[in-house]
Design an enzyme around this catalytic site. Structure first.
Site, PDB file in Angstrom:
ATOM      1  N   GLN A 199       0.812  -1.224   0.000  1.00 35.16           N
ATOM      2  CA  GLN A 199       0.000   0.000   0.000  1.00 35.16           C
ATOM      3  C   GLN A 199       0.846   1.275   0.000  1.00 35.16           C
ATOM      4  OE1 GLN A 199      -3.127   0.058  -0.567  1.00 35.16           O
ATOM      5  NE2 GLN A 199      -3.847  -1.977  -0.029  1.00 35.16           N
ATOM      6  N   LYS A 222      -1.635  -2.842  -7.873  1.00 37.37           N
ATOM      7  CA  LYS A 222      -2.118  -1.704  -7.074  1.00 37.37           C
ATOM      8  C   LYS A 222      -1.443  -0.406  -7.518  1.00 37.37           C
ATOM      9  CE  LYS A 222      -2.783  -4.492  -2.871  1.00 37.37           C
ATOM     10  NZ  LYS A 222      -4.229  -4.722  -2.819  1.00 37.37           N
ATOM     11  N   CYS A 362      -9.144  -8.368   4.701  1.00 37.55           N
ATOM     12  CA  CYS A 362      -8.040  -9.319   4.932  1.00 37.55           C
ATOM     13  C   CYS A 362      -7.192  -8.890   6.125  1.00 37.55           C
ATOM     14  CB  CYS A 362      -7.170  -9.478   3.689  1.00 37.55           C
ATOM     15  SG  CYS A 362      -8.061 -10.176   2.303  1.00 37.55           S
TER      16      CYS A 362
HETATM   17  N1  7TS Z   1      -0.290  -6.293   1.993  1.00 40.25           N
HETATM   18  C1  7TS Z   1      -1.146  -5.265   2.075  1.00 40.25           C
HETATM   19  C2  7TS Z   1      -0.855  -4.156   3.053  1.00 40.25           C
HETATM   20  C3  7TS Z   1      -2.270  -5.229   1.265  1.00 40.25           C
HETATM   21  O1  7TS Z   1      -3.111  -4.198   1.354  1.00 40.25           O
HETATM   22  C4  7TS Z   1      -2.506  -6.298   0.356  1.00 40.25           C
HETATM   23  C5  7TS Z   1      -3.737  -6.353  -0.502  1.00 40.25           C
HETATM   24  C6  7TS Z   1      -1.564  -7.330   0.293  1.00 40.25           C
HETATM   25  C7  7TS Z   1      -0.468  -7.301   1.125  1.00 40.25           C
HETATM   26  C8  7TS Z   1      -1.696  -8.449  -0.660  1.00 40.25           C
HETATM   27  O2  7TS Z   1      -1.614  -8.000  -1.970  1.00 40.25           O
HETATM   28  P1  7TS Z   1      -1.824  -9.008  -3.176  1.00 40.25           P
HETATM   29  O3  7TS Z   1      -1.681  -8.170  -4.386  1.00 40.25           O
HETATM   30  O4  7TS Z   1      -0.790 -10.052  -3.044  1.00 40.25           O
HETATM   31  O5  7TS Z   1      -3.206  -9.570  -3.021  1.00 40.25           O
HETATM   32  N2  7TS Z   1      -4.810  -5.604  -0.025  1.00 40.25           N
HETATM   33  C9  7TS Z   1      -6.097  -5.629  -0.483  1.00 40.25           C
HETATM   34  C10 7TS Z   1      -7.078  -4.815   0.052  1.00 40.25           C
HETATM   35  O6  7TS Z   1      -6.915  -4.023   0.970  1.00 40.25           O
HETATM   36  N3  7TS Z   1      -8.238  -5.066  -0.597  1.00 40.25           N
HETATM   37  O7  7TS Z   1      -7.997  -5.997  -1.520  1.00 40.25           O
HETATM   38  C11 7TS Z   1      -6.671  -6.370  -1.462  1.00 40.25           C
END
Ligand code: 7TS
Length: 405
Positions: A199, A222, A362
């Site tokens: 993030q 993201k 999550c």
């Molecule tokens: N760490 C943080 C802080 C996140 O917000 C997310 C995904 C992940 C790890 C994992 O990312 P990924 O791309 O491997 O899935 N966060 C979110 C959210 O807040 N809503 O949907 C996904």
């Protein structure tokens, strides 16, 4: 809509053509046309299986892939492209550390320290590593505004602490942790520091050398890149100690019936045919961010957070989670409304074409700690404008009356 809003919106065909007021960028961002074009161009001009072909087309695909790695290294301020391992996303990057580093180094009695505000992706790999090795998983808690202090972290560290893993920006509060200070404390205690940058990397300049983190994980999707591409930054001396994460093609040097030697770092950690199109898209996303500049990105996102928080504060029965300072929200506003379930909030907002997230984000241990089952979350990115935030607040202001209160 300002002239700048219009100019930026021109870059995002989906947002320009769709009725959705998209306020779920913390889940995934929309993609600018320049990223879509770069991926298309790659498939139209340079597509081949990279890294093993001896013909020109495969060499071009390899060049595209390795140039993207250099781009990521430069973007993060890494010393070398060898510090960058391509993965599918932040989750895979964090699992790679847990499987390839933690399992090989932790012993019974060792401690892994994480914070209560971690996304499940920066929690479950450590649960697994602790279970597998006999290490203990410890939590540092934040205050009711989501603030995690260096003092809190310091108190949790002991001579047994071997890994500290903390997010730079919380996906629930939007607040930023002082990663440079946290990493220094971890090092003083003799531990390595893992930063979850999922993030933060899309929203603020992140320099791994300046922060002196040992590992940093992030997802491309993201930060305006396609889904299915992410990366792990790791210090070279740690990569040298680590076992491969997955085994198979592309990660080997020489194979006999019984055993194998592995490819050089970083390919040793990238088994199987890799995602060149994704890497090219990530590289184009970095170009896009650099073209706009983090100054502009941060300024716009801060203005939107500030406006959103100020408008929501005026609405009775709305409660905002996180720091009272809107500048510590990085485009994330998580909230509850008395007597209205977050799923109803999201459904009613959707009827006004406002797309937000509802649920546990999550981060179930965090929500339990905060005493809420579920919350609603609006999250902004570069392409959002004040009109979007006003439409969102307007819709929230009518929620309770539409529910019959
Ligand atoms: N760490 C943080 C802080 C996140 O917000 C997310 C995904 C992940 C790890 C994992 O990312 P990924 O791309 O491997 O899935 N966060 C979110 C959210 O807040 N809503 O949907 C996904």
């Amino acid at each position: 809509m300002t002239a700048e809003d219009k100019r930026i919106l021109e870059d995002f065909t989906l947002l320009k053509n769709d009725k959705t007021i998209y306020l779920d960028s913390a889940a995934t961002s929309q993609k600018p046309d320049s990223v879509l074009k770069a991926v298309e161009e790659y498939y139209k001009k340079n597509n081949a299986n990279p890294l093993r072909g001896l013909y020109d087309l495969s060499v071009r695909a390899t060049d595209d892939y390795e140039n993207a790695r250099k781009k990521v290294a430069g973007f993060l301020g890494a010393k070398s492209a060898e510090n960058i391992i391509f993965t599918r996303n932040a989750t895979e990057s964090l699992n790679l550390i847990a499987y390839s580093y933690a399992i090989g180094t932790l012993k019974p009695g060792d401690e892994i320290v994480i914070s209560i505000m971690e996304h499940h992706s920066n929690l479950l790999p450590w649960q697994m590593a602790a279970r597998t090795t006999g290490a203990t998983l410890k939590f540092v808690e934040c205050n009711e505004n989501g603030i995690l202090t260096a003092e809190d972290l310091k108190n949790a560290l002991t001579e047994n602490t071997k890994i500290v893993a903390i997010t730079q920006v919380s996906n629930v509060f939007g607040c930023e942790n002082n990663i440079k200070e946290f990493a220094a404390l971890a090092h003083e205690a003799g531990a390595v520091f893992v930063c979850d940058g999922a993030q933060s990397v899309p929203h603020i300049p992140v320099n791994v050398t300046d922060l002196d983190v040992d590992f940093l994980a992030f997802s491309g999707h993201k930060m305006y890149a396609p889904m299915g591409i992410g990366a792990l930054y790791a210090k070279y001396e740690l990569l040298e100690k680590m076992q491969p994460f997955m085994y198979g093609g592309e990660m080997i040097e020489y194979v006999t019936r019984e055993s194998a030697t592995y490819a050089e770092i970083p390919h040793k950690f990238e088994a199987g045919t890799v995602n060149v199109g994704g890497a090219v898209g990530l590289s184009a996303a970095i170009d896009y961010i650099n073209k706009i500049g983090f100054d502009t990105i941060e300024k716009r996102e801060n203005e939107l957070s500030t406006l959103g928080i100020n408008l929501l504060k005026e609405i009775p029965h709305v409660h905002i989670l996180g720091d009272t300072n809107p500048l510590n929200h990085h485009g994330i506003i998580t909230f509850t409304v008395d007597d209205v379930h977050p799923h109803d909030i999201a459904a009613i907002l959707d009827s006004d074409n406002v797309a937000i997230r509802a649920g546990h984000h999550c981060a179930q241990p965090l929500l339990k700690y905060m005493g809420v089952m579920s919350t609603a979350r609006a999250s902004f990115a570069l392409y959002n404008k004040e009109d979007d935030v006003r439409a969102f607040a307007e819709s929230v202001s009518k929620l309770r009356s539409r529910m019959g209160y």
